[in-house]
Design an enzyme around this catalytic site. Sequence first.
Site, PDB file in Angstrom:
ATOM      1  CG  ASP A 144      -8.280  -1.172   0.511  1.00 39.44           C
ATOM      2  OD1 ASP A 144      -8.052  -1.227  -0.701  1.00 39.44           O
ATOM      3  OD2 ASP A 144      -8.233  -1.861   1.380  1.00 39.44           O
ATOM      4  CB  SER A 160       5.663  -0.430 -14.946  1.00 44.55           C
ATOM      5  OG  SER A 160       7.103  -0.598 -14.779  1.00 44.55           O
ATOM      6  CE1 TYR A 199       4.391  -2.293  -9.904  1.00 41.24           C
ATOM      7  CE2 TYR A 199       6.484  -2.343 -11.553  1.00 41.24           C
ATOM      8  CZ  TYR A 199       5.376  -1.486 -10.882  1.00 41.24           C
ATOM      9  OH  TYR A 199       5.362  -0.346 -11.314  1.00 41.24           O
ATOM     10  NE  ARG A 217      16.541  -1.096 -14.153  1.00 41.00           N
ATOM     11  CZ  ARG A 217      17.530  -2.024 -14.112  1.00 41.00           C
ATOM     12  NH1 ARG A 217      18.467  -1.824 -15.039  1.00 41.00           N
ATOM     13  NH2 ARG A 217      17.135  -2.971 -13.472  1.00 41.00           N
TER      14      ARG A 217
HETATM   15  P1  NAD Z   1       3.275   5.461  -5.305  1.00 46.46           P
HETATM   16  O1  NAD Z   1       3.548   4.108  -4.481  1.00 46.46           O
HETATM   17  O2  NAD Z   1       3.838   6.654  -4.632  1.00 46.46           O
HETATM   18  O3  NAD Z   1       1.729   5.840  -5.453  1.00 46.46           O
HETATM   19  C1  NAD Z   1       0.790   4.684  -5.282  1.00 46.46           C
HETATM   20  C2  NAD Z   1      -0.203   5.109  -4.633  1.00 46.46           C
HETATM   21  O4  NAD Z   1      -1.053   3.951  -4.533  1.00 46.46           O
HETATM   22  C3  NAD Z   1       0.282   5.106  -3.125  1.00 46.46           C
HETATM   23  O5  NAD Z   1       0.167   6.319  -2.784  1.00 46.46           O
HETATM   24  C4  NAD Z   1      -0.633   3.943  -2.411  1.00 46.46           C
HETATM   25  O6  NAD Z   1      -0.930   4.304  -1.023  1.00 46.46           O
HETATM   26  C5  NAD Z   1      -1.866   3.786  -3.475  1.00 46.46           C
HETATM   27  N1  NAD Z   1      -2.680   2.619  -3.290  1.00 46.46           N
HETATM   28  C6  NAD Z   1      -1.680   1.470  -3.061  1.00 46.46           C
HETATM   29  N2  NAD Z   1      -2.775   0.311  -2.939  1.00 46.46           N
HETATM   30  C7  NAD Z   1      -3.769   1.124  -2.578  1.00 46.46           C
HETATM   31  C8  NAD Z   1      -5.129   0.845  -2.398  1.00 46.46           C
HETATM   32  N3  NAD Z   1      -5.588  -0.557  -2.072  1.00 46.46           N
HETATM   33  N4  NAD Z   1      -6.121   1.652  -2.363  1.00 46.46           N
HETATM   34  C9  NAD Z   1      -5.926   2.888  -2.387  1.00 46.46           C
HETATM   35  N5  NAD Z   1      -4.760   3.573  -2.823  1.00 46.46           N
HETATM   36  C10 NAD Z   1      -3.720   2.569  -2.775  1.00 46.46           C
HETATM   37  O7  NAD Z   1       3.769   5.228  -6.752  1.00 46.46           O
HETATM   38  P2  NAD Z   1       4.128   6.062  -7.873  1.00 46.46           P
HETATM   39  O8  NAD Z   1       5.752   6.147  -8.069  1.00 46.46           O
HETATM   40  O9  NAD Z   1       3.409   7.530  -7.665  1.00 46.46           O
HETATM   41  O10 NAD Z   1       3.507   5.331  -9.075  1.00 46.46           O
HETATM   42  C11 NAD Z   1       2.258   5.683  -9.471  1.00 46.46           C
HETATM   43  C12 NAD Z   1       1.876   4.642 -10.593  1.00 46.46           C
HETATM   44  O11 NAD Z   1       2.758   4.575 -11.566  1.00 46.46           O
HETATM   45  C13 NAD Z   1       1.846   3.076 -10.060  1.00 46.46           C
HETATM   46  O12 NAD Z   1       0.851   2.454 -10.652  1.00 46.46           O
HETATM   47  C14 NAD Z   1       3.201   2.684 -10.305  1.00 46.46           C
HETATM   48  O13 NAD Z   1       3.122   1.450 -10.758  1.00 46.46           O
HETATM   49  C15 NAD Z   1       3.265   3.441 -11.828  1.00 46.46           C
HETATM   50  N6  NAD Z   1       4.761   3.320 -12.131  1.00 46.46           N
HETATM   51  C16 NAD Z   1       5.551   4.393 -11.356  1.00 46.46           C
HETATM   52  C17 NAD Z   1       6.882   4.104 -11.878  1.00 46.46           C
HETATM   53  C18 NAD Z   1       7.947   5.095 -10.908  1.00 46.46           C
HETATM   54  O14 NAD Z   1       9.172   5.151 -11.461  1.00 46.46           O
HETATM   55  N7  NAD Z   1       7.456   5.925 -10.166  1.00 46.46           N
HETATM   56  C19 NAD Z   1       7.520   3.279 -12.938  1.00 46.46           C
HETATM   57  C20 NAD Z   1       6.710   2.838 -13.612  1.00 46.46           C
HETATM   58  C21 NAD Z   1       5.161   2.609 -13.274  1.00 46.46           C
END
Ligand code: NAD
Length: 329
Positions: free
Chosen positions: A53, A122, A153, A224
């Site tokens: 974590d 983001s 967020y 979008r």
């Molecule tokens: P995702 O939710 O698949 O990946 C995020 C990961 O963070 C998850 O696997 C989750 O388990 C992990 N996590 C959360 N809390 C945690 C903790 N306390 N300790 C350890 N791990 C933890 O999301 P994603 O789509 O892969 O996005 C990755 C990053 O990109 C994120 O920061 C997200 O905000 C950013 N983002 C994504 C998008 C998109 O379209 N996917 C768009 C804008 C920004």
Amino acid sequence: MSTQKKALVCGAGGFIGGYLVKRLKEEGYFVCGVDIKHHEYRDTDADEFIQGDLREQNFCRKITSDIQFDELYQLAADMGGAGYIFTGEHDAVVMHNSATINLNIVEEAKRTSIKKIFYSSSACIYPERIQKDANNPGLKETDAYPAGPDSEYGWEKLFSERLYMSYARNYGMEIHIARFHNIFGPYGTWTGGREKAPAAMCRKVAATLNGGEIEIWGDGEQTRTFLYIDECLEGVRHLMESTTAGPVNIGSNELISINNLANMAMTIAGKKLTFKHIPGPLGVRGRSSDNTYIQQVLGWKPTAKLIDGMKVTYNWIAEQVTKQNLSIK
Ligand code: NAD
């Protein structure tokens, strides 16, 4: 002495993090992945995967103390699609969890002198007031201020951008920040409430018999842009190899309404379905990425067509629907 670069990927059990680990391995890195959970849909390619974590400072201290990393990719966040982010029910946990992770990580990166840091921000940081028209002309990086995101967020992401930038300013750290705009592809969340529009549309279409009906939130005319995962990774790697700190948009500028995204999934599936528009969390009316700055500073911008990524994604989600034997209406 080994010249192999060592990368730490936080959020490696997630959608983008899972792909990033694979990409860095292909480029010859030693990769350590960290996440609170294992990836739901694939085995990790990381040399080491540590489950824990990142809200716990001691855990962050341990993972950065055992290995001297050259690069850190911070993707861990409490995150989801509109059904998670825009209902208001998760505001406090989203802010607390993601801000705590970022505060811990940047401090440990400073303490252990990690040379380069990537932070995933983001498009949700952009002000609501300039996204009220479905025909959005494209958000420029400079549009971020005066600030006014439409979700907590987005506010947390803006806070963390500033956090990383302040560490760079005060402690001479090298940081690179990208603002992702709706990244999609196979092996992403496709059900359960945290999925985003492309996955949700693919699932609904795949799980519905020809001639049936699918639900769409709002009137479906909200727009979008969606970026396929491969181009997202390309952008991240270009940014990390550049001298640009950012923030830089990493997004497509191929604007599409949610109705037309559903139409696209239907065309791919060869199905004709009707829409039932229902109330739901919508987010802003229109959002697109202006790619002038990324082209200028990286000499690269995304160009792939949405339909190509949607075909691959639809096929993967249709397989999952079949495997899980979701009821076909
Ligand atoms: P995702 O939710 O698949 O990946 C995020 C990961 O963070 C998850 O696997 C989750 O388990 C992990 N996590 C959360 N809390 C945690 C903790 N306390 N300790 C350890 N791990 C933890 O999301 P994603 O789509 O892969 O996005 C990755 C990053 O990109 C994120 O920061 C997200 O905000 C950013 N983002 C994504 C998008 C998109 O379209 N996917 C768009 C804008 C920004």
